[in-house]
Design a protein around this motif. Structure first.
Motif, PDB file in Angstrom:
ATOM      1  N   LEU A  29       0.811  -1.214   0.000  1.00 54.14           N
ATOM      2  CA  LEU A  29       0.000   0.000   0.000  1.00 54.14           C
ATOM      3  C   LEU A  29       0.851   1.274   0.000  1.00 54.14           C
ATOM      4  O   LEU A  29       0.492   2.266  -0.634  1.00 54.14           O
ATOM      5  CB  LEU A  29      -0.936  -0.008   1.206  1.00 54.14           C
ATOM      6  CG  LEU A  29      -1.871   1.180   1.370  1.00 54.14           C
ATOM      7  CD1 LEU A  29      -2.774   1.340   0.145  1.00 54.14           C
ATOM      8  CD2 LEU A  29      -2.707   1.026   2.640  1.00 54.14           C
ATOM      9  N   ASP A  30       1.998   1.232   0.653  1.00 56.70           N
ATOM     10  CA  ASP A  30       2.865   2.417   0.780  1.00 56.70           C
ATOM     11  C   ASP A  30       3.139   3.083  -0.568  1.00 56.70           C
ATOM     12  O   ASP A  30       3.341   4.297  -0.646  1.00 56.70           O
ATOM     13  CB  ASP A  30       4.223   2.027   1.371  1.00 56.70           C
ATOM     14  CG  ASP A  30       4.137   1.261   2.661  1.00 56.70           C
ATOM     15  OD1 ASP A  30       4.835   1.627   3.618  1.00 56.70           O
ATOM     16  OD2 ASP A  30       3.389   0.271   2.699  1.00 56.70           O
ATOM     17  N   TYR A  31       3.178   2.303  -1.637  1.00 59.56           N
ATOM     18  CA  TYR A  31       3.649   2.814  -2.920  1.00 59.56           C
ATOM     19  C   TYR A  31       2.540   3.311  -3.835  1.00 59.56           C
ATOM     20  O   TYR A  31       2.808   3.733  -4.967  1.00 59.56           O
ATOM     21  CB  TYR A  31       4.423   1.722  -3.657  1.00 59.56           C
ATOM     22  CG  TYR A  31       5.608   1.176  -2.907  1.00 59.56           C
ATOM     23  CD1 TYR A  31       5.943  -0.181  -2.977  1.00 59.56           C
ATOM     24  CD2 TYR A  31       6.399   1.990  -2.104  1.00 59.56           C
ATOM     25  CE1 TYR A  31       7.025  -0.689  -2.279  1.00 59.56           C
ATOM     26  CE2 TYR A  31       7.479   1.489  -1.405  1.00 59.56           C
ATOM     27  CZ  TYR A  31       7.782   0.152  -1.496  1.00 59.56           C
ATOM     28  OH  TYR A  31       8.857  -0.359  -0.798  1.00 59.56           O
ATOM     29  N   CYS A  50      -8.863  11.258  -3.384  1.00 60.63           N
ATOM     30  CA  CYS A  50      -7.721  10.428  -3.731  1.00 60.63           C
ATOM     31  C   CYS A  50      -6.576  10.802  -2.809  1.00 60.63           C
ATOM     32  O   CYS A  50      -6.142  11.962  -2.787  1.00 60.63           O
ATOM     33  CB  CYS A  50      -7.327  10.583  -5.185  1.00 60.63           C
ATOM     34  SG  CYS A  50      -6.201   9.265  -5.697  1.00 60.63           S
ATOM     35  N   ILE A  51      -6.136   9.828  -2.034  1.00 56.87           N
ATOM     36  CA  ILE A  51      -5.056  10.062  -1.084  1.00 56.87           C
ATOM     37  C   ILE A  51      -3.772   9.540  -1.686  1.00 56.87           C
ATOM     38  O   ILE A  51      -3.672   8.374  -2.078  1.00 56.87           O
ATOM     39  CB  ILE A  51      -5.374   9.434   0.292  1.00 56.87           C
ATOM     40  CG1 ILE A  51      -4.286   9.785   1.302  1.00 56.87           C
ATOM     41  CG2 ILE A  51      -5.615   7.934   0.214  1.00 56.87           C
ATOM     42  CD1 ILE A  51      -4.670   9.490   2.742  1.00 56.87           C
ATOM     43  N   ARG A  52      -2.798  10.416  -1.800  1.00 57.20           N
ATOM     44  CA  ARG A  52      -1.544  10.036  -2.433  1.00 57.20           C
ATOM     45  C   ARG A  52      -0.568   9.497  -1.396  1.00 57.20           C
ATOM     46  O   ARG A  52      -0.826   9.511  -0.196  1.00 57.20           O
ATOM     47  CB  ARG A  52      -0.984  11.249  -3.181  1.00 57.20           C
ATOM     48  CG  ARG A  52      -1.860  11.648  -4.354  1.00 57.20           C
ATOM     49  CD  ARG A  52      -1.175  12.660  -5.241  1.00 57.20           C
ATOM     50  NE  ARG A  52      -1.048  13.948  -4.596  1.00 57.20           N
ATOM     51  CZ  ARG A  52      -2.023  14.843  -4.555  1.00 57.20           C
ATOM     52  NH1 ARG A  52      -3.191  14.575  -5.085  1.00 57.20           N
ATOM     53  NH2 ARG A  52      -1.816  15.995  -3.983  1.00 57.20           N
ATOM     54  N   TYR A  94     -20.187   3.169  -3.228  1.00 54.50           N
ATOM     55  CA  TYR A  94     -18.843   3.707  -3.071  1.00 54.50           C
ATOM     56  C   TYR A  94     -17.814   2.603  -3.334  1.00 54.50           C
ATOM     57  O   TYR A  94     -17.957   1.487  -2.841  1.00 54.50           O
ATOM     58  CB  TYR A  94     -18.647   4.276  -1.669  1.00 54.50           C
ATOM     59  CG  TYR A  94     -19.320   5.616  -1.487  1.00 54.50           C
ATOM     60  CD1 TYR A  94     -20.708   5.713  -1.429  1.00 54.50           C
ATOM     61  CD2 TYR A  94     -18.569   6.793  -1.386  1.00 54.50           C
ATOM     62  CE1 TYR A  94     -21.331   6.953  -1.281  1.00 54.50           C
ATOM     63  CE2 TYR A  94     -19.180   8.023  -1.235  1.00 54.50           C
ATOM     64  CZ  TYR A  94     -20.559   8.095  -1.188  1.00 54.50           C
ATOM     65  OH  TYR A  94     -21.165   9.320  -1.046  1.00 54.50           O
ATOM     66  N   TYR A  95     -16.795   2.963  -4.079  1.00 50.34           N
ATOM     67  CA  TYR A  95     -15.727   2.039  -4.430  1.00 50.34           C
ATOM     68  C   TYR A  95     -14.382   2.635  -4.019  1.00 50.34           C
ATOM     69  O   TYR A  95     -14.175   3.847  -4.147  1.00 50.34           O
ATOM     70  CB  TYR A  95     -15.671   1.812  -5.941  1.00 50.34           C
ATOM     71  CG  TYR A  95     -16.912   1.242  -6.570  1.00 50.34           C
ATOM     72  CD1 TYR A  95     -17.989   2.057  -6.921  1.00 50.34           C
ATOM     73  CD2 TYR A  95     -17.012  -0.117  -6.860  1.00 50.34           C
ATOM     74  CE1 TYR A  95     -19.123   1.543  -7.517  1.00 50.34           C
ATOM     75  CE2 TYR A  95     -18.144  -0.648  -7.455  1.00 50.34           C
ATOM     76  CZ  TYR A  95     -19.197   0.197  -7.788  1.00 50.34           C
ATOM     77  OH  TYR A  95     -20.316  -0.320  -8.386  1.00 50.34           O
ATOM     78  N   CYS A  96     -13.479   1.785  -3.590  1.00 48.40           N
ATOM     79  CA  CYS A  96     -12.083   2.198  -3.487  1.00 48.40           C
ATOM     80  C   CYS A  96     -11.332   1.577  -4.661  1.00 48.40           C
ATOM     81  O   CYS A  96     -11.713   0.500  -5.158  1.00 48.40           O
ATOM     82  CB  CYS A  96     -11.452   1.824  -2.154  1.00 48.40           C
ATOM     83  SG  CYS A  96     -11.372   0.058  -1.772  1.00 48.40           S
ATOM     84  N   ALA A  97     -10.310   2.275  -5.093  1.00 49.50           N
ATOM     85  CA  ALA A  97      -9.574   1.827  -6.266  1.00 49.50           C
ATOM     86  C   ALA A  97      -8.109   2.196  -6.122  1.00 49.50           C
ATOM     87  O   ALA A  97      -7.769   3.184  -5.457  1.00 49.50           O
ATOM     88  CB  ALA A  97     -10.161   2.478  -7.522  1.00 49.50           C
ATOM     89  N   ARG A  98      -7.279   1.421  -6.784  1.00 55.34           N
ATOM     90  CA  ARG A  98      -5.849   1.718  -6.755  1.00 55.34           C
ATOM     91  C   ARG A  98      -5.542   2.770  -7.809  1.00 55.34           C
ATOM     92  O   ARG A  98      -5.849   2.584  -8.991  1.00 55.34           O
ATOM     93  CB  ARG A  98      -5.033   0.446  -7.000  1.00 55.34           C
ATOM     94  CG  ARG A  98      -3.565   0.619  -6.666  1.00 55.34           C
ATOM     95  CD  ARG A  98      -2.821  -0.690  -6.693  1.00 55.34           C
ATOM     96  NE  ARG A  98      -2.514  -1.102  -8.063  1.00 55.34           N
ATOM     97  CZ  ARG A  98      -1.689  -2.107  -8.356  1.00 55.34           C
ATOM     98  NH1 ARG A  98      -1.113  -2.788  -7.375  1.00 55.34           N
ATOM     99  NH2 ARG A  98      -1.456  -2.430  -9.612  1.00 55.34           N
TER     100      ARG A  98
END
Length: 118
Positions: A29-31, A50-52, A94-98
């Motif tokens: 996840l860190d990257y 979007c969290i960078r 709601y969706y989370c995505a890479r």
């Protein structure tokens, strides 16, 4: 394999709060930046945050600024979306995505329903 799994959705009254969680696996996840987007019938998909990776800098949709907060716990492989002062117009899946929308998502979760109604 890469997986993202959302939880924490449900039915809430206007003005209420929910916290969504996105647990990831199959990558570090860190990257990666993680985006949250929503989809409701008759509306276009919109990215709410979007969290960078860099210091957790986050972009928000204008309509959720000041109400939604995204955070990440890399050690727990989890990204959160805290949603306060919810409005009926926040109702959506709601969706989370890479990734972030402007660069393109490559994987997303299965989605979770959020309904704001009295």
């Amino acid at each position: 394999q890469v997986q993202l799994v959302e939880s924490g959705g449900g039915l809430v009254q206007p003005g209420g709060s929910l916290r969504l969680s996105c647990v990831v696996s199959g990558f570090t996840l860190d990257y990666y930046a993680i985006g949250w987007f929503r989809q409701s019938p008759g509306k276009e998909r919109e990215e709410v945050s979007c969290i960078r990776t860099t210091e957790g800098n986050t972009d928000y949709l204008d309509s959720v600024k000041g109400r939604f907060t995204s955070s990440r716990d890399n050690a727990e492989n989890t990204v959160y979306l805290q949603m306060n002062s919810l409005k009926p117009e926040d109702t959506a899946i709601y969706y989370c995505a890479r990734g972030c929308e402007k660069f393109g998502y490559d994987y997303r979760g299965q989605g979770i329903q959020v309904t704001v109604s009295s």
